[in-house]
Design a protein around this motif. Structure first.
Motif, short mmCIF file in Angstrom:
data_model
loop_
_atom_site.label_atom_id
_atom_site.label_comp_id
_atom_site.label_asym_id
_atom_site.label_seq_id
_atom_site.Cartn_x
_atom_site.Cartn_y
_atom_site.Cartn_z
N GLU A 116 -118.02 15.18 6.56
CA GLU A 116 -116.87 14.32 6.80
C GLU A 116 -116.75 13.98 8.28
O GLU A 116 -115.93 13.17 8.68
CB GLU A 116 -115.58 14.98 6.30
CG GLU A 116 -115.16 16.23 7.04
CD GLU A 116 -115.85 17.49 6.56
OE1 GLU A 116 -115.49 18.57 7.03
OE2 GLU A 116 -116.76 17.39 5.71
N LYS A 117 -117.62 14.60 9.13
CA LYS A 117 -117.53 14.40 10.57
C LYS A 117 -117.93 12.99 11.01
O LYS A 117 -117.54 12.55 12.08
CB LYS A 117 -118.38 15.44 11.29
CG LYS A 117 -117.84 16.86 11.14
CD LYS A 117 -118.70 17.87 11.85
CE LYS A 117 -118.14 19.28 11.66
NZ LYS A 117 -118.98 20.30 12.30
N ASP A 119 -135.63 3.00 3.93
CA ASP A 119 -136.51 3.32 2.81
C ASP A 119 -136.54 4.81 2.51
O ASP A 119 -136.95 5.22 1.43
CB ASP A 119 -137.94 2.84 3.10
CG ASP A 119 -138.04 1.32 3.17
OD1 ASP A 119 -137.19 0.65 2.55
OD2 ASP A 119 -138.96 0.81 3.82
N GLU A 120 -136.13 5.62 3.47
CA GLU A 120 -136.16 7.07 3.29
C GLU A 120 -134.89 7.61 2.64
O GLU A 120 -134.78 8.80 2.39
CB GLU A 120 -136.39 7.75 4.65
CG GLU A 120 -137.73 7.40 5.27
CD GLU A 120 -137.87 8.01 6.66
OE1 GLU A 120 -137.81 9.24 6.78
OE2 GLU A 120 -138.04 7.24 7.62
N VAL A 121 -133.94 6.73 2.36
CA VAL A 121 -132.71 7.15 1.67
C VAL A 121 -132.96 7.14 0.17
O VAL A 121 -133.27 6.10 -0.42
CB VAL A 121 -131.53 6.21 2.02
CG1 VAL A 121 -130.31 6.58 1.20
CG2 VAL A 121 -131.22 6.27 3.51
N GLY A 122 -132.82 8.29 -0.46
CA GLY A 122 -133.00 8.38 -1.90
C GLY A 122 -131.73 8.00 -2.64
O GLY A 122 -131.75 7.22 -3.59
N SER A 123 -130.60 8.53 -2.19
CA SER A 123 -129.31 8.22 -2.81
C SER A 123 -128.19 8.58 -1.84
O SER A 123 -128.40 9.35 -0.90
CB SER A 123 -129.13 8.99 -4.13
OG SER A 123 -129.10 10.39 -3.88
N ALA A 124 -127.03 8.03 -2.09
CA ALA A 124 -125.85 8.35 -1.29
C ALA A 124 -124.62 8.25 -2.17
O ALA A 124 -124.56 7.40 -3.07
CB ALA A 124 -125.73 7.41 -0.09
N THR A 125 -123.66 9.11 -1.91
CA THR A 125 -122.44 9.14 -2.70
C THR A 125 -121.23 9.27 -1.77
O THR A 125 -121.23 10.10 -0.85
CB THR A 125 -122.44 10.35 -3.66
OG1 THR A 125 -123.59 10.28 -4.51
CG2 THR A 125 -121.19 10.36 -4.52
N LEU A 126 -120.24 8.45 -2.02
CA LEU A 126 -118.97 8.57 -1.31
C LEU A 126 -117.97 9.26 -2.25
O LEU A 126 -117.69 8.75 -3.33
CB LEU A 126 -118.44 7.20 -0.90
CG LEU A 126 -117.05 7.16 -0.24
CD1 LEU A 126 -117.05 7.95 1.06
CD2 LEU A 126 -116.60 5.72 -0.03
N PRO A 135 -112.29 12.07 2.60
CA PRO A 135 -113.49 11.41 2.07
C PRO A 135 -114.75 12.02 2.66
O PRO A 135 -114.79 12.38 3.85
CB PRO A 135 -113.33 9.96 2.53
CG PRO A 135 -111.85 9.79 2.77
CD PRO A 135 -111.39 11.13 3.30
N VAL A 136 -115.77 12.15 1.84
CA VAL A 136 -117.05 12.75 2.27
C VAL A 136 -118.20 11.87 1.82
O VAL A 136 -118.24 11.42 0.67
CB VAL A 136 -117.24 14.17 1.70
CG1 VAL A 136 -118.60 14.72 2.10
CG2 VAL A 136 -116.13 15.10 2.17
N LEU A 137 -119.13 11.61 2.74
CA LEU A 137 -120.33 10.85 2.41
C LEU A 137 -121.49 11.82 2.28
O LEU A 137 -121.77 12.62 3.19
CB LEU A 137 -120.62 9.84 3.51
CG LEU A 137 -121.79 8.87 3.27
CD1 LEU A 137 -121.50 7.97 2.06
CD2 LEU A 137 -122.04 8.02 4.50
N LYS A 138 -122.18 11.79 1.14
CA LYS A 138 -123.33 12.66 0.89
C LYS A 138 -124.58 11.80 0.77
O LYS A 138 -124.59 10.80 0.04
CB LYS A 138 -123.13 13.47 -0.39
CG LYS A 138 -124.28 14.41 -0.71
CD LYS A 138 -123.97 15.29 -1.90
CE LYS A 138 -124.02 14.52 -3.21
NZ LYS A 138 -123.88 15.38 -4.38
N VAL A 139 -125.64 12.17 1.51
CA VAL A 139 -126.89 11.41 1.51
C VAL A 139 -128.04 12.32 1.14
O VAL A 139 -128.18 13.43 1.69
CB VAL A 139 -127.15 10.77 2.89
CG1 VAL A 139 -128.45 9.97 2.85
CG2 VAL A 139 -125.99 9.89 3.31
#
Length: 197
Positions: free
Chosen positions: A29-30, A85-92, A188-192
């Protein structure tokens, strides 16, 4: 332990190690450097210090929108990648504190990050009209939004700029999400998840 069992066990461990060597999940979350909602009915007011991020609409016309600003550079530095291209997935992940009227909430991208203490409805930036993802909110609690395309756009368009995740209600939905000022800590938290380390 039989030889066959030892071999199978070693093979399973090797496959597990290979899998973890080529994927990494990071969340923080930082990198959320600011958030605010804006209100069409109070177009010259700012709500950046509020604990709730409101999104609402009436007959598909947005009345309140929420803007979450993330630090792209810090995200890239933390996950150690060179391209989108190196990002597989991300979730907010966002927490619905109040649901006045259940309904759909869309995620949009904006390639800059307005200051949380100055953004207002009057003169608001034009976010990308493409819908990156959407969720149906029907009750209080945590919700996950697919932010993969949003994160990829952020990295591709400006590695040194902040970017915004814009939440927009559809239909007659009205939902209040916890902001980074939330007293309960439901920020809110962003996960990659990356494809390589």
């Amino acid at each position: 332990m039989s030889y066959k069992f030892k071999s199978a066990f070693c093979m399973a461990c090797a496959l597990l190690l290979v899998g973890t060597a080529f994927a990494m999940t990071w969340s923080s979350e930082k990198i959320l450097v600011g958030d605010s909602y804006i209100d069409k009915g109070a177009e010259d007011m700012n709500f950046g210090s509020e604990e709730i991020l409101w999104v609402s609409s009436e007959e598909d016309e947005p009345l309140r929108e929420s803007w979450l600003v993330f630090d792209t550079f810090s995200m890239i530095d933390a996950i150690k990648i060179k391209s989108s291209d190196e990002v597989g997935s991300a979730t907010l992940r966002v927490y619905a504190n109040e649901v006045e009227n259940p309904g759909e909430v869309e995620l949009h991208f904006y390639n800059q990050g307005p200051l949380e203490d100055s953004i207002e409805w009057d003169g608001k930036p034009d976010y990308d009209g493409d819908v990156e993802a959407s969720i149906d909110v029907d009750d209080e609690g945590w919700y996950e939004i697919d932010a993969t395309s949003l994160v990829k756009k952020a990295i591709a368009e400006c590695k040194d700029c902040p970017f915004s995740a814009v939440l927009v209600a559809k239909g007659d939905a009205s939902v209040g999400f916890a902001s980074k000022e939330d007293s309960e800590g439901n920020v809110p938290v962003l996960k990659v998840t990356t494809l390589t380390v």
